[in-house]
Enzyme design. Structure first.
Site, PDB file in Angstrom:
ATOM      1  N   TRP A   8     -81.098 -26.234  27.066  1.00 30.08           N
ATOM      2  CA  TRP A   8     -80.470 -25.054  27.211  1.00 30.08           C
ATOM      3  C   TRP A   8     -79.959 -24.813  28.634  1.00 30.08           C
ATOM      4  O   TRP A   8     -79.475 -23.890  29.068  1.00 30.08           O
ATOM      5  CB  TRP A   8     -81.307 -23.758  26.696  1.00 30.08           C
ATOM      6  CG  TRP A   8     -81.363 -23.370  25.248  1.00 30.08           C
ATOM      7  CD1 TRP A   8     -80.796 -24.625  24.508  1.00 30.08           C
ATOM      8  CD2 TRP A   8     -82.011 -22.493  24.376  1.00 30.08           C
ATOM      9  NE1 TRP A   8     -81.106 -24.051  22.989  1.00 30.08           N
ATOM     10  CE2 TRP A   8     -81.765 -22.959  23.108  1.00 30.08           C
ATOM     11  CE3 TRP A   8     -82.708 -21.333  24.993  1.00 30.08           C
ATOM     12  CZ2 TRP A   8     -82.447 -22.020  22.226  1.00 30.08           C
ATOM     13  CZ3 TRP A   8     -83.146 -20.646  23.896  1.00 30.08           C
ATOM     14  CH2 TRP A   8     -83.082 -21.077  22.432  1.00 30.08           C
ATOM     15  N   LYS A   9     -80.853 -25.479  29.516  1.00 27.55           N
ATOM     16  CA  LYS A   9     -80.501 -25.367  31.006  1.00 27.55           C
ATOM     17  C   LYS A   9     -80.773 -23.772  31.470  1.00 27.55           C
ATOM     18  O   LYS A   9     -81.616 -23.242  30.767  1.00 27.55           O
ATOM     19  CB  LYS A   9     -79.200 -25.775  31.601  1.00 27.55           C
ATOM     20  CG  LYS A   9     -78.879 -27.229  30.935  1.00 27.55           C
ATOM     21  CD  LYS A   9     -77.537 -27.889  31.551  1.00 27.55           C
ATOM     22  CE  LYS A   9     -77.442 -29.428  31.107  1.00 27.55           C
ATOM     23  NZ  LYS A   9     -76.272 -29.844  31.321  1.00 27.55           N
ATOM     24  N   HIS A 129     -83.863 -35.386  35.047  1.00 28.79           N
ATOM     25  CA  HIS A 129     -82.365 -34.809  34.716  1.00 28.79           C
ATOM     26  C   HIS A 129     -81.668 -34.948  35.894  1.00 28.79           C
ATOM     27  O   HIS A 129     -81.930 -34.741  37.018  1.00 28.79           O
ATOM     28  CB  HIS A 129     -82.410 -33.536  34.094  1.00 28.79           C
ATOM     29  CG  HIS A 129     -81.083 -33.265  33.359  1.00 28.79           C
ATOM     30  ND1 HIS A 129     -79.961 -33.161  34.205  1.00 28.79           N
ATOM     31  CD2 HIS A 129     -80.701 -32.991  32.327  1.00 28.79           C
ATOM     32  CE1 HIS A 129     -78.952 -32.792  33.642  1.00 28.79           C
ATOM     33  NE2 HIS A 129     -79.167 -32.907  32.174  1.00 28.79           N
ATOM     34  N   GLU A 199     -78.067 -40.571  30.156  1.00 28.50           N
ATOM     35  CA  GLU A 199     -77.047 -39.671  30.563  1.00 28.50           C
ATOM     36  C   GLU A 199     -76.158 -40.030  31.409  1.00 28.50           C
ATOM     37  O   GLU A 199     -76.447 -39.676  32.722  1.00 28.50           O
ATOM     38  CB  GLU A 199     -77.760 -38.527  30.490  1.00 28.50           C
ATOM     39  CG  GLU A 199     -78.501 -37.853  29.506  1.00 28.50           C
ATOM     40  CD  GLU A 199     -78.958 -36.186  29.698  1.00 28.50           C
ATOM     41  OE1 GLU A 199     -78.350 -35.504  28.571  1.00 28.50           O
ATOM     42  OE2 GLU A 199     -78.925 -35.846  30.639  1.00 28.50           O
ATOM     43  N   GLY A 265     -76.644 -30.371  25.618  1.00 25.68           N
ATOM     44  CA  GLY A 265     -76.388 -29.513  26.631  1.00 25.68           C
ATOM     45  C   GLY A 265     -75.759 -28.401  26.010  1.00 25.68           C
ATOM     46  O   GLY A 265     -76.228 -27.647  24.969  1.00 25.68           O
TER      47      GLY A 265
HETATM   48  P1  PGA Z   1     -73.997 -31.587  27.983  1.00 24.23           P
HETATM   49  O1  PGA Z   1     -75.429 -31.714  29.116  1.00 24.23           O
HETATM   50  O2  PGA Z   1     -74.255 -31.870  26.441  1.00 24.23           O
HETATM   51  O3  PGA Z   1     -73.631 -30.072  28.341  1.00 24.23           O
HETATM   52  O4  PGA Z   1     -72.861 -32.473  28.591  1.00 24.23           O
HETATM   53  C1  PGA Z   1     -76.307 -32.802  28.390  1.00 24.23           C
HETATM   54  C2  PGA Z   1     -77.271 -32.569  29.480  1.00 24.23           C
HETATM   55  O5  PGA Z   1     -77.200 -32.472  30.649  1.00 24.23           O
HETATM   56  O6  PGA Z   1     -78.620 -32.972  29.066  1.00 24.23           O
END
Ligand code: PGA
Length: 280
Positions: A8-9, A129, A199, A265
């Site tokens: 969810w950041k 990350h 990623e 994300g």
């Molecule tokens: P995103 O982010 O799906 O919004 O591209 C993925 C992540 O940073 O883990």
């Protein structure tokens, strides 16, 4: 087993979190059979962890009650480890932190330890990350120490690796990813689950996604490393893909050989969309 993780950041208030949980569990109940072979991991901002943990506790306690009755045992007959396994093992979603410090405690303003995450019901923690590597200047050496702390707290780290656009354009991504994995795994062993999330930085939050062939190329490399270099350090090995995963592309990414799950994300912020990704 597949692992689908929601990152969810720095998003969602308590109200939005409630709405998400209601929406997700409604869909979950309707499709329960399709979740049997999946670990769904939700990584909210740290301040929401304890709240979600307590929301999940009511059902967990019912499950514990049922186990106690079935085995004709009292609460005090169970070890802490057994209780944890019964309580956490029955949950429809697993909790994860988005980062942790490598030290257990001390004067580290703004930080949270792996032990603290474990105490609020976390079973996972995202480490390395790119937003932390770039924004908080975290080197692979730091990430490696954090992995050790996570393992000591019995958390499963979701270890993120991935190249920048420049590195991909120079076609140096495979060597880069192999080195990042090597540096972050340095001196770490004893994983129950070794979870690497590929990623590519240029795919995160941009809507750009590597082709299935490009993902497969990295997946083949990582699987080869799992089988050769990192076979003995873990009981189970998983490779997730993350970077602009959406309902529209999750199915084809999940179908790529050697991909064991997703790290999502932006598209994990809406319960309905994340649910559809989980069902893909
Ligand atoms: P995103 O982010 O799906 O919004 O591209 C993925 C992540 O940073 O883990």
């Amino acid at each position: 087993m597949k692992i689908i993780a929601a990152n969810w950041k720095m998003n969602h208030s308590f109200d939005e979190c409630d709405e998400w949980l209601d929406g997700f569990f409604e869909g979950y109940a309707k499709n329960i059979n399709q979740f049997q072979d999946k670990n769904i991991v939700v990584c909210p901002p740290h301040i929401l962890l304890d709240y979600i943990d307590s929301e999940l506790m009511e059902d967990s306690m019912k499950h514990l009650d049922a186990v106690m009755k079935k085995q004709d045992r009292k609460l005090e007959d169970f070890s802490e480890e057994e209780l944890n396994e019964i309580i956490l093992g029955s949950r429809p979603i697993k909790l994860g932190g988005q980062d942790c410090h490598d030290k257990k405690s001390g004067s580290y303003t703004g930080s949270v330890s792996a032990d603290m995450l474990a105490k609020v019901g976390c079973e996972y923690v995202i480490l390395g990350h790119s937003e932390r590597r770039e924004g908080c200047f975290e080197t692979s050496e730091v990430v490696s120490r954090k992995i050790a702390a996570a393992l000591e707290a019995k958390l499963t780290p979701i270890i993120c690796v991935g190249e920048s656009k420049e590195i991909r354009e120079k076609k140096e991504h495979l060597a880069f990813i192999e080195k990042q994995i090597e540096e972050t795994l340095a001196q770490n062993s004893g994983f129950e689950k070794l979870v690497i999330a590929y990623e590519p930085i240029w795919a995160i939050g941009t809507g750009l996604v590597p082709t299935d062939e490009e993902i497969a190329q990295v997946a083949n490399l990582v699987k080869k490393l799992f089988e050769t270099k990192y076979n003995d350090i873990a009981k189970e090995h998983y490779l997730l893909y993350g970077g602009s995963v959406k309902e529209s592309n999750s199915k084809s990414i999940m179908a790529i050989n050697n991909i064991d799950g997703l790290l999502v994300g932006g598209a994990s912020l809406k319960a309905g969309e994340f649910l559809n990704i989980c069902l893909s």
